[in-house]
Enzyme design. Structure first.
Site, PDB file in Angstrom:
ATOM      1  N   GLU A 165       0.825  -1.206   0.000  1.00  0.00           N
ATOM      2  CA  GLU A 165       0.000   0.000   0.000  1.00  0.00           C
ATOM      3  C   GLU A 165       0.864   1.264   0.000  1.00  0.00           C
ATOM      4  OE1 GLU A 165      -2.802  -0.521   3.171  1.00  0.00           O
ATOM      5  OE2 GLU A 165      -3.807  -2.180   2.164  1.00  0.00           O
ATOM      6  N   ASN A 190       1.528   2.929   7.964  1.00  0.00           N
ATOM      7  CA  ASN A 190       0.613   1.850   7.622  1.00  0.00           C
ATOM      8  C   ASN A 190       0.422   0.942   8.830  1.00  0.00           C
ATOM      9  OD1 ASN A 190      -0.272  -0.833   6.375  1.00  0.00           O
ATOM     10  ND2 ASN A 190      -0.319   0.514   4.611  1.00  0.00           N
ATOM     11  N   GLU A 481      -5.608  -7.066   1.821  1.00  0.00           N
ATOM     12  CA  GLU A 481      -4.380  -7.174   2.640  1.00  0.00           C
ATOM     13  C   GLU A 481      -3.703  -8.540   2.520  1.00  0.00           C
ATOM     14  OE1 GLU A 481      -6.988  -4.138   4.021  1.00  0.00           O
ATOM     15  OE2 GLU A 481      -7.297  -6.225   4.622  1.00  0.00           O
ATOM     16  N   GLU A 505      -9.358   3.891  -0.603  1.00  0.00           N
ATOM     17  CA  GLU A 505      -9.469   4.276   0.812  1.00  0.00           C
ATOM     18  C   GLU A 505      -8.412   5.301   1.204  1.00  0.00           C
ATOM     19  OE1 GLU A 505      -7.117   0.791   3.200  1.00  0.00           O
ATOM     20  OE2 GLU A 505      -8.972   0.206   2.221  1.00  0.00           O
TER      21      GLU A 505
END
Length: 699
Positions: A165, A190, A481, A505
């Protein structure tokens, strides 16, 4: 050299791979495209670890050098196969193959290295036949090299055992280290990060050479094996594989016979080939699900964005500092008033989906346990079957089915994979009982118990176990994820989507650079589709919430993502009331398909722009999407893909003349015209913007 070099070329001769052994018997390959060097001589091999379960006194021998060639053979393969869903109705799998057999006299061990060479790249893998001297072994590290010929431009994210991410960086190869060192503290924001090296990057790695070659390094069919990263030797400009370790630092536990994943190199002098060529899918095995009739591409909406932005919560109450499954009595607590997954709210989304032709409604936060779900060493987080008091699962499913809509299940595991496996069968049986046919899984946070990484062999095996178990229950999986995909959706097409990258997001967490969505198709999407959750119309979040972030895209740029970011699973991610304000623009989301008979990449340049046309499955209707990055541009769309002699009704959704992703993101205009084959559309794309076109065949 020991023995003669062996060479295999692609069917059209553009790609050539040469294999040889060095003087000390180390396997080596090199690769060319149209006479230009793609990989200089690059070594192959595996470093083994001492297995603590092996007999005392036994010393492990590395599979690195000391080999002799005992044979080789070449063959040709050509098939055309039909994906269950995809960008095209058929995919051609045409390659020339070379199998090299090697023996290591000192250990009496035999291995094979297999090369498959396509017109647009190649894959190689190690194969270990079952044998007396190589039965069980432990991989300390895999040493597959990719030696670059120059200091190429690289489009990369840092190597990380737990997440992808990140925003993509664009630097020369020798610029990777400075960026990673500069941003190391920022990476920790993160929920779970493990950046392992100052020069480590993740695959799929996209590069561009000074003389116009596009090179992409990735892997295919990563099964029962850790995910591969790459680490750069700046002095030699050589990347080497770097596998994700387990909790004690080992990389892989293997039993023969065994084949590693494919290590892939995609190459072309046309950037569009990076997007259209299906190397990763072709290197996976054919579909293993006999009856695939229950697998279907899906458009959906859901109770999600309000929680991401911060207006609503996943949890039901604020009364308890912690909850225990089977012990906490929710009937005695006070609701917090912000819970999103209420019966009334979900009915509102069901009504919206039914009215607008969306097939499913995702609901997050429906099940007990969200009060203390994250950041704790808590194995028993969720049971995946017990709803909160304000979520009537039976009533909602009956209501949804009466409207011709299904609910999409949400299973957030809080990275407690052990707990999820313990409850998996009951969770899937509940889904079968109520008619759910798709689940969004999640693995937020460090893996519980602490020590494993998201991309390790044991976790990759877990994700695969979930997919295969779901197939038995006729359930489609959208995994968030989890590890990045490597084309396994060909073999298991109920894996309809993954996240495994920085999705929408993050637009609520500070945003992503405008070129992010014209980078992901060159990188993350090489392994399979992404559930990016596009379609945010109210891009300035402070206008309707306390969130001060904004979406780094124009409204029409959001529409373009339904074409540019290919997926059989597409979300209309914004709130129903926002779509109602821009109903004329929302018409495109109603109309656009998510399964295709054909796809034509018209324009493409990494991080700059992508324009693609797609023909909807079983129809004569086409949809075109174009997305740009940091710079405004003019797209040119030649309609030479339309059928001769037919006329089409064309609707163009484009940025207004004064549109800009920062200053005026919601400015758009819609025009209609009749078009035919050979016409040309010239469409202005704003900074951070894009366009969408529907081209419907006239009856």
């Amino acid at each position: 050299m020991i023995g003669m070099a062996q060479t295999v070329s692609s069917p059209n001769g553009n790609v050539t791979v040469k294999f040889s052994l060095t003087n000390d018997g180390q396997p080596t390959y090199e690769m060319e495209y149209k006479g230009k060097t793609v990989c200089k001589p690059s070594h192959l091999g595996l470093e083994l670890a001492k297995d603590k379960h092996a007999s005392k006194g036994m010393q492990e021998t590395d599979l690195m050098k000391g080999f002799k060639e005992t044979g080789h053979k070449t063959s040709t393969f050509d098939e055309t196969w039909k994906p269950v869903w995809g960008e095209t109705a058929t995919i051609r799998n045409h390659y020339n193959e070379m199998e090299v057999s090697l023996n290591q006299p000192s250990s009496k061990r035999n291995i094979k290295i297999r090369f498959r060479v396509y017109d647009y790249g190649m894959g190689l893998r190690y194969e270990f036949p079952q044998q007396e001297e190589l039965n069980y072994f432990v991989i300390k590290e895999e040493h597959t090299q990719f030696a670059m010929a120059d200091n190429h431009t690289a489009y990369w994210i840092p190597g990380d055992y737990d997440t992808q991410e990140y925003e993509y960086q664009i630097t020369p190869l020798t610029g990777i280290k400075d960026i990673i060192r500069r941003d190391r503290e920022k990476y920790k924001s993160n929920s779970s990060t493990t950046v392992f090296s100052d020069t480590g990057v993740q695959t799929s790695l996209q590069m561009k050479t000074k003389d116009g070659l596009y090179i992409n390094i990735h892997e295919a069919a990563c099964l029962d094996y850790p995910t591969m990263h790459l680490n750069l030797d700046e002095k030699t400009l050589t990347f080497e594989s770097w596998l994700t370790p387990d909790a004690v630092g080992m990389k892989g536990f293997i039993q023969t016979p065994f084949n590693t994943p494919w290590r892939t190199v995609l190459v072309s002098d046309d950037a569009r080939d990076m997007l259209s060529c299906k190397l990763t899918l072709n290197l996976n095995e054919p579909c293993k699900i006999e009856d695939t009739s229950w697998i279907h591409p899906t458009k959906y909406c859901g109770v999600w964005w309000d929680m991401i932005v911060g207006r609503k919560s996943w949890s039901y109450t604020n009364d308890y500092p912690s909850v225990r499954l089977g012990e906490t009595d929710y009937s005695k607590c006070k609701p917090n008033g912000t819970h999103g997954a209420t019966t009334a709210e979900v009915k509102r989304y069901i009504d919206f989906a039914a009215k607008n032709g969306l097939q499913e409604v995702l609901v997050e936060g429906w099940n007990i346990g969200w009060e203390d779900w994250f950041g704790h060493q808590k194995l028993d987080v969720f049971d995946f079957v017990t709803p909160y008091p304000d979520f009537d699962i039976k009533e909602l499913n009956e209501y949804a089915h009466s409207k011709g809509v299904k609910l999409m299940m949400h299973h957030e595991t809080s990275a407690s994979a052990i707990n999820y496996e313990r409850h998996l069968e009951d969770a899937f049986k509940l889904m079968n009982k109520y008619g759910y046919d798709a689940v969004k899984t999640g693995y937020v946070g460090d893996i519980i118990p602490r020590g494993e990484y998201h991309y390790s062999q044991i976790m990759n095996n877990h994700y695969q176990r979930v997919v295969e178990e779901a197939a038995k229950h006729h359930i489609m999986v959208n995994a968030h994820e989890a590890t990045r995909p490597t084309g396994i959706c060909r073999t298991w097409p109920n894996l309809v989507g993954n996240e495994s990258a920085r999705g929408t997001e993050y637009e609520a967490f500070g945003g992503s650079v405008p070129y992010h969505t014209v980078m992901l198709p060159f990188t993350r999407l090489q392994g399979g589709p992404m559930d990016y959750t596009p379609g945010i119309f109210e891009t300035k979040l402070s206008e309707w919430s306390q969130n001060q972030s904004f979406v780094h895209s124009t409204l029409c740029g959001q529409l373009s993502l339904y074409l540019v970011m290919y997926s059989p699973l597409q979300m209309a991610a914004d709130l129903p009331e926002h779509y109602e304000k821009y109903d004329d623009a929302f018409q495109f989301i109603r109309d656009v398909a998510c399964d295709w008979d054909d796809s034509k990449y018209i324009e493409a340049e990494p991080a700059k722009y992508i324009t693609v046309a797609r023909k909807a499955k079983g129809t004569d209707n086409w949809f075109v999407g174009g997305k740009t990055g940091e710079e405004a541009r003019n797209a040119v769309v030649k309609l030479d893909f339309l059928d001769k002699g037919k006329k089409y009704e064309c609707t163009i959704y484009q940025d207004a003349a004064d549109a800009d992703y920062e200053k005026n993101p919601k400015a758009y205009r819609i025009t209609k015209r009749t078009v035919k084959r050979g016409d040309v559309l010239k469409i202005r794309e704003a900074r951070g913007g894009g366009f969408a076109v529907s081209i419907m065949a006239k009856k």
